[in-house]
Design a protein around this motif. Structure first.
Motif, PDB file in Angstrom:
ATOM      1  N   ASN A 118       5.594   4.440   2.122  1.00  0.00           N
ATOM      2  CA  ASN A 118       4.848   4.406   3.381  1.00  0.00           C
ATOM      3  C   ASN A 118       4.084   3.114   3.599  1.00  0.00           C
ATOM      4  OD1 ASN A 118       2.954   4.791   1.311  1.00  0.00           O
ATOM      5  ND2 ASN A 118       1.563   5.914   2.656  1.00  0.00           N
ATOM      6  N   MET A 119       4.233   2.101   2.763  1.00  0.00           N
ATOM      7  CA  MET A 119       3.442   0.880   2.891  1.00  0.00           C
ATOM      8  C   MET A 119       3.718   0.197   4.227  1.00  0.00           C
ATOM      9  SD  MET A 119       3.379  -0.858  -0.889  1.00  0.00           S
ATOM     10  CE  MET A 119       5.141  -0.812  -1.185  1.00  0.00           C
ATOM     11  N   VAL A 120       2.670  -0.002   5.036  1.00  0.00           N
ATOM     12  CA  VAL A 120       2.843  -0.582   6.367  1.00  0.00           C
ATOM     13  C   VAL A 120       2.247  -1.977   6.484  1.00  0.00           C
ATOM     14  CG1 VAL A 120       2.939   1.658   7.504  1.00  0.00           C
ATOM     15  CG2 VAL A 120       0.725   0.524   7.216  1.00  0.00           C
ATOM     16  N   HIS A 121       1.429  -2.387   5.533  1.00  0.00           N
ATOM     17  CA  HIS A 121       0.823  -3.717   5.590  1.00  0.00           C
ATOM     18  C   HIS A 121       1.705  -4.781   4.949  1.00  0.00           C
ATOM     19  CE1 HIS A 121      -2.863  -1.291   6.273  1.00  0.00           C
ATOM     20  NE2 HIS A 121      -3.137  -2.305   7.079  1.00  0.00           N
ATOM     21  N   VAL A 122       2.863  -4.388   4.433  1.00  0.00           N
ATOM     22  CA  VAL A 122       3.758  -5.335   3.774  1.00  0.00           C
ATOM     23  C   VAL A 122       4.540  -6.124   4.817  1.00  0.00           C
ATOM     24  CG1 VAL A 122       5.812  -5.522   2.332  1.00  0.00           C
ATOM     25  CG2 VAL A 122       3.961  -4.011   1.646  1.00  0.00           C
ATOM     26  N   THR A 123       4.472  -7.452   4.739  1.00  0.00           N
ATOM     27  CA  THR A 123       5.224  -8.307   5.660  1.00  0.00           C
ATOM     28  C   THR A 123       6.088  -9.317   4.924  1.00  0.00           C
ATOM     29  OG1 THR A 123       3.405  -9.907   5.809  1.00  0.00           O
ATOM     30  CG2 THR A 123       3.438  -8.117   7.427  1.00  0.00           C
ATOM     31  N   LYS A 124       6.024  -9.334   3.603  1.00  0.00           N
ATOM     32  CA  LYS A 124       6.799 -10.283   2.809  1.00  0.00           C
ATOM     33  C   LYS A 124       7.720  -9.526   1.858  1.00  0.00           C
ATOM     34  CE  LYS A 124       2.772 -13.357   2.599  1.00  0.00           C
ATOM     35  NZ  LYS A 124       1.781 -13.984   1.685  1.00  0.00           N
ATOM     36  N   THR A 125       8.900 -10.089   1.627  1.00  0.00           N
ATOM     37  CA  THR A 125       9.772  -9.592   0.567  1.00  0.00           C
ATOM     38  C   THR A 125       9.379 -10.294  -0.723  1.00  0.00           C
ATOM     39  OG1 THR A 125      11.641  -9.094   2.015  1.00  0.00           O
ATOM     40  CG2 THR A 125      12.143  -9.528  -0.292  1.00  0.00           C
ATOM     41  N   VAL A 126       9.014  -9.518  -1.731  1.00  0.00           N
ATOM     42  CA  VAL A 126       8.584 -10.089  -3.011  1.00  0.00           C
ATOM     43  C   VAL A 126       9.494  -9.564  -4.115  1.00  0.00           C
ATOM     44  CG1 VAL A 126       6.695 -10.370  -4.661  1.00  0.00           C
ATOM     45  CG2 VAL A 126       6.197 -10.188  -2.218  1.00  0.00           C
ATOM     46  N   TRP A 135      14.434  -6.230 -12.749  1.00  0.00           N
ATOM     47  CA  TRP A 135      13.913  -6.785 -11.513  1.00  0.00           C
ATOM     48  C   TRP A 135      13.028  -5.748 -10.828  1.00  0.00           C
ATOM     49  CZ3 TRP A 135      16.560 -11.127  -8.730  1.00  0.00           C
ATOM     50  CH2 TRP A 135      17.491 -11.785  -9.537  1.00  0.00           C
ATOM     51  N   ASN A 136      12.009  -6.223 -10.136  1.00  0.00           N
ATOM     52  CA  ASN A 136      11.218  -5.366  -9.252  1.00  0.00           C
ATOM     53  C   ASN A 136      11.100  -6.062  -7.910  1.00  0.00           C
ATOM     54  OD1 ASN A 136       9.534  -5.110 -12.171  1.00  0.00           O
ATOM     55  ND2 ASN A 136      10.231  -3.208 -11.229  1.00  0.00           N
ATOM     56  N   PHE A 137      11.135  -5.287  -6.826  1.00  0.00           N
ATOM     57  CA  PHE A 137      11.011  -5.903  -5.513  1.00  0.00           C
ATOM     58  C   PHE A 137      10.431  -4.917  -4.511  1.00  0.00           C
ATOM     59  CE2 PHE A 137      15.434  -4.368  -5.871  1.00  0.00           C
ATOM     60  CZ  PHE A 137      15.496  -3.489  -4.803  1.00  0.00           C
ATOM     61  N   ILE A 138       9.857  -5.463  -3.440  1.00  0.00           N
ATOM     62  CA  ILE A 138       9.434  -4.672  -2.287  1.00  0.00           C
ATOM     63  C   ILE A 138       9.931  -5.390  -1.040  1.00  0.00           C
ATOM     64  CG2 ILE A 138       7.467  -3.483  -3.306  1.00  0.00           C
ATOM     65  CD1 ILE A 138       5.657  -5.574  -2.299  1.00  0.00           C
ATOM     66  N   ILE A 139      10.501  -4.605  -0.111  1.00  0.00           N
ATOM     67  CA  ILE A 139      11.115  -5.170   1.093  1.00  0.00           C
ATOM     68  C   ILE A 139      10.652  -4.354   2.300  1.00  0.00           C
ATOM     69  CG2 ILE A 139      13.268  -5.761   2.255  1.00  0.00           C
ATOM     70  CD1 ILE A 139      14.659  -5.674  -0.475  1.00  0.00           C
ATOM     71  N   PRO A 140       9.940  -4.972   3.256  1.00  0.00           N
ATOM     72  CA  PRO A 140       9.544  -4.244   4.466  1.00  0.00           C
ATOM     73  C   PRO A 140      10.751  -3.971   5.348  1.00  0.00           C
ATOM     74  CG  PRO A 140       8.938  -6.570   4.655  1.00  0.00           C
ATOM     75  CD  PRO A 140       9.466  -6.373   3.253  1.00  0.00           C
ATOM     76  N   ARG A 141      10.773  -2.790   5.970  1.00  0.00           N
ATOM     77  CA  ARG A 141      11.882  -2.411   6.841  1.00  0.00           C
ATOM     78  C   ARG A 141      11.499  -2.549   8.305  1.00  0.00           C
ATOM     79  NH1 ARG A 141      14.005   3.373   5.309  1.00  0.00           N
ATOM     80  NH2 ARG A 141      16.017   2.621   6.037  1.00  0.00           N
ATOM     81  N   PHE A 142      12.520  -2.678   9.165  1.00  0.00           N
ATOM     82  CA  PHE A 142      12.310  -2.792  10.601  1.00  0.00           C
ATOM     83  C   PHE A 142      11.780  -1.488  11.198  1.00  0.00           C
ATOM     84  CE2 PHE A 142      15.593  -6.014   9.861  1.00  0.00           C
ATOM     85  CZ  PHE A 142      15.081  -7.081  10.575  1.00  0.00           C
ATOM     86  N   PHE A 143      11.209  -1.595  12.410  1.00  0.00           N
ATOM     87  CA  PHE A 143      10.877  -0.444  13.254  1.00  0.00           C
ATOM     88  C   PHE A 143       9.997   0.575  12.527  1.00  0.00           C
ATOM     89  CE2 PHE A 143      15.384  -1.666  14.423  1.00  0.00           C
ATOM     90  CZ  PHE A 143      15.001  -2.512  15.461  1.00  0.00           C
ATOM     91  N   GLY A 146       8.900   1.904   6.941  1.00  0.00           N
ATOM     92  CA  GLY A 146       8.374   1.929   5.580  1.00  0.00           C
ATOM     93  C   GLY A 146       8.788   0.686   4.802  1.00  0.00           C
ATOM     94  N   THR A 147       8.594   0.737   3.509  1.00  0.00           N
ATOM     95  CA  THR A 147       8.908  -0.385   2.626  1.00  0.00           C
ATOM     96  C   THR A 147       9.765   0.087   1.463  1.00  0.00           C
ATOM     97  OG1 THR A 147       6.893  -1.594   3.189  1.00  0.00           O
ATOM     98  CG2 THR A 147       7.915  -2.125   1.087  1.00  0.00           C
ATOM     99  N   ILE A 148      10.843  -0.656   1.177  1.00  0.00           N
ATOM    100  CA  ILE A 148      11.719  -0.331   0.061  1.00  0.00           C
ATOM    101  C   ILE A 148      11.114  -0.865  -1.236  1.00  0.00           C
ATOM    102  CG2 ILE A 148      14.002  -0.678  -0.974  1.00  0.00           C
ATOM    103  CD1 ILE A 148      14.151   1.064   1.417  1.00  0.00           C
ATOM    104  N   ILE A 195       8.520   8.413   0.738  1.00  0.00           N
ATOM    105  CA  ILE A 195       9.206   9.016   1.883  1.00  0.00           C
ATOM    106  C   ILE A 195      10.565   9.566   1.456  1.00  0.00           C
ATOM    107  CG2 ILE A 195      10.232   8.530   4.139  1.00  0.00           C
ATOM    108  CD1 ILE A 195       8.112   6.367   4.520  1.00  0.00           C
ATOM    109  N   ALA A 196      11.284   8.798   0.643  1.00  0.00           N
ATOM    110  CA  ALA A 196      12.619   9.238   0.198  1.00  0.00           C
ATOM    111  C   ALA A 196      13.041   8.456  -1.046  1.00  0.00           C
ATOM    112  CB  ALA A 196      13.646   9.037   1.306  1.00  0.00           C
ATOM    113  N   ASP A 197      13.844   9.107  -1.876  1.00  0.00           N
ATOM    114  CA  ASP A 197      14.521   8.436  -2.984  1.00  0.00           C
ATOM    115  C   ASP A 197      15.925   8.061  -2.521  1.00  0.00           C
ATOM    116  OD1 ASP A 197      12.611   8.746  -5.294  1.00  0.00           O
ATOM    117  OD2 ASP A 197      12.864  10.853  -4.766  1.00  0.00           O
ATOM    118  N   VAL A 198      16.380   6.876  -2.915  1.00  0.00           N
ATOM    119  CA  VAL A 198      17.715   6.411  -2.526  1.00  0.00           C
ATOM    120  C   VAL A 198      18.477   6.015  -3.785  1.00  0.00           C
ATOM    121  CG1 VAL A 198      19.036   4.737  -1.189  1.00  0.00           C
ATOM    122  CG2 VAL A 198      16.821   5.543  -0.334  1.00  0.00           C
ATOM    123  N   VAL A 199      19.672   6.572  -3.934  1.00  0.00           N
ATOM    124  CA  VAL A 199      20.530   6.245  -5.072  1.00  0.00           C
ATOM    125  C   VAL A 199      21.907   5.857  -4.547  1.00  0.00           C
ATOM    126  CG1 VAL A 199      21.613   7.068  -7.201  1.00  0.00           C
ATOM    127  CG2 VAL A 199      19.304   7.821  -6.606  1.00  0.00           C
TER     128      VAL A 199
END
Length: 261
Positions: A118-126, A135-143, A146-148, A195-199
């Motif tokens: 549910n992270m909404v303040h994320v604007t950068k892919t890290v 590897w670890n990463f966070i990626i903001p999604r469109f519209f 949420g954040t991956i 929000i959801a797990d993705v495999v």
């Protein structure tokens, strides 16, 4: 913006410059981070301008573009790429972009698990490359999607069920990346909820992706398949380069037959 953090960068990363990065990726805005900016245990950090692709929308766009230029689609179940030559009598070349390569013994799946949060303040892919190879990463999604949070690379693992322990590990790593990815340093830190797990299973191939022509005689008829599969988790990343190579090989093949394009 994209940010890369490396615990143990190899020589290639160490020698990387704004010029070499732009030449290799085509992305502008490269900047090495100063030592004062680096998180604990990180030896090298850099940032650059990038973009995020909405995959379903992007694929729909490519399909529309293909159809508007005269392409046609046909849905059939095939047991082999060579069966495609029996669908019509005038098939000259089949491009095998099946992902798995049908019965290629060198194919194997690479399982990946991510978490939609549910992270909404994320604007950068890290992205953080750890010394142990993970590897670890966070990626903001469109519209406001949420954040991956990710991710894993588990070769030859066929499981599609989310693993709770893996999810906890990914979320713990995301807590460390989240402050770097906020819109501003004053943005409010969030309590991460799932929000959801993705495999998914990425089609991978021993020795790397296969891009080559193969010819066979079938009932006295010479048939040719251009194989292009096994990209693993890099399909979107390298797709335009692969497409350019396939287009060139296809053009060379047809020109040799005297077929006008």
């Amino acid at each position: 913006m994209g940010v890369e953090l490396l615990e143990d960068p190899d020589n290639g990363y160490q020698k990387q410059t704004a010029e070499s990065f732009a030449e290799e990726t085509g992305l502008p805005g490269y900047r090495n981070w100063d030592d004062s900016e680096l998180p604990m245990d990180i030896e090298l950090g850099f940032e650059y301008e990038t973009y995020c692709v909405n995959s379903p929308m992007y694929c729909q766009y490519l399909l529309r573009k293909f159809i508007l230029r005269g392409g046609k689609t046909l849905h059939r179940d095939l047991n082999s790429e060579w069966e495609a030559f029996g669908m019509q009598s005038n098939v000259i070349l089949v491009i095998n972009a099946s992902g798995t390569g049908f019965d290629d013994p060198k194919y194997f799946p690479t399982r990946g698990q991510t978490v939609v949060t549910n992270m909404v303040h994320v604007t950068k892919t890290v992205t953080r490359q750890n010394k142990d190879g993970t590897w670890n990463f966070i990626i903001p999604r469109f519209f406001s999607g949420g954040t991956i949070v990710g991710g894993t690379k588990q070769p030859r693992d066929w499981s599609l069920e989310p693993d709770a322990k893996t999810r906890d590990t990914l979320l713990a790593a995301a807590q460390k990346l989240e402050p770097i990815a906020r819109a501003t340093s004053s943005s409010k830190s969030e309590n991460i909820s799932v929000i959801a797990d993705v495999v998914g299973r990425r089609p991978t191939r021993e020795g790397g992706m296969r891009i080559e022509l193969e010819q066979r005689l079938d009932s006295g008829r010479e048939t040719t398949v251009l194989h292009t599969y096994g990209a693993g988790g890099r399909g979107y990343e390298i797709s335009w380069g692969v497409a350019s190579e396939v287009a060139k090989m296809t053009g060379d093949f047809l020109n040799a037959l005297g077929v006008k394009m």
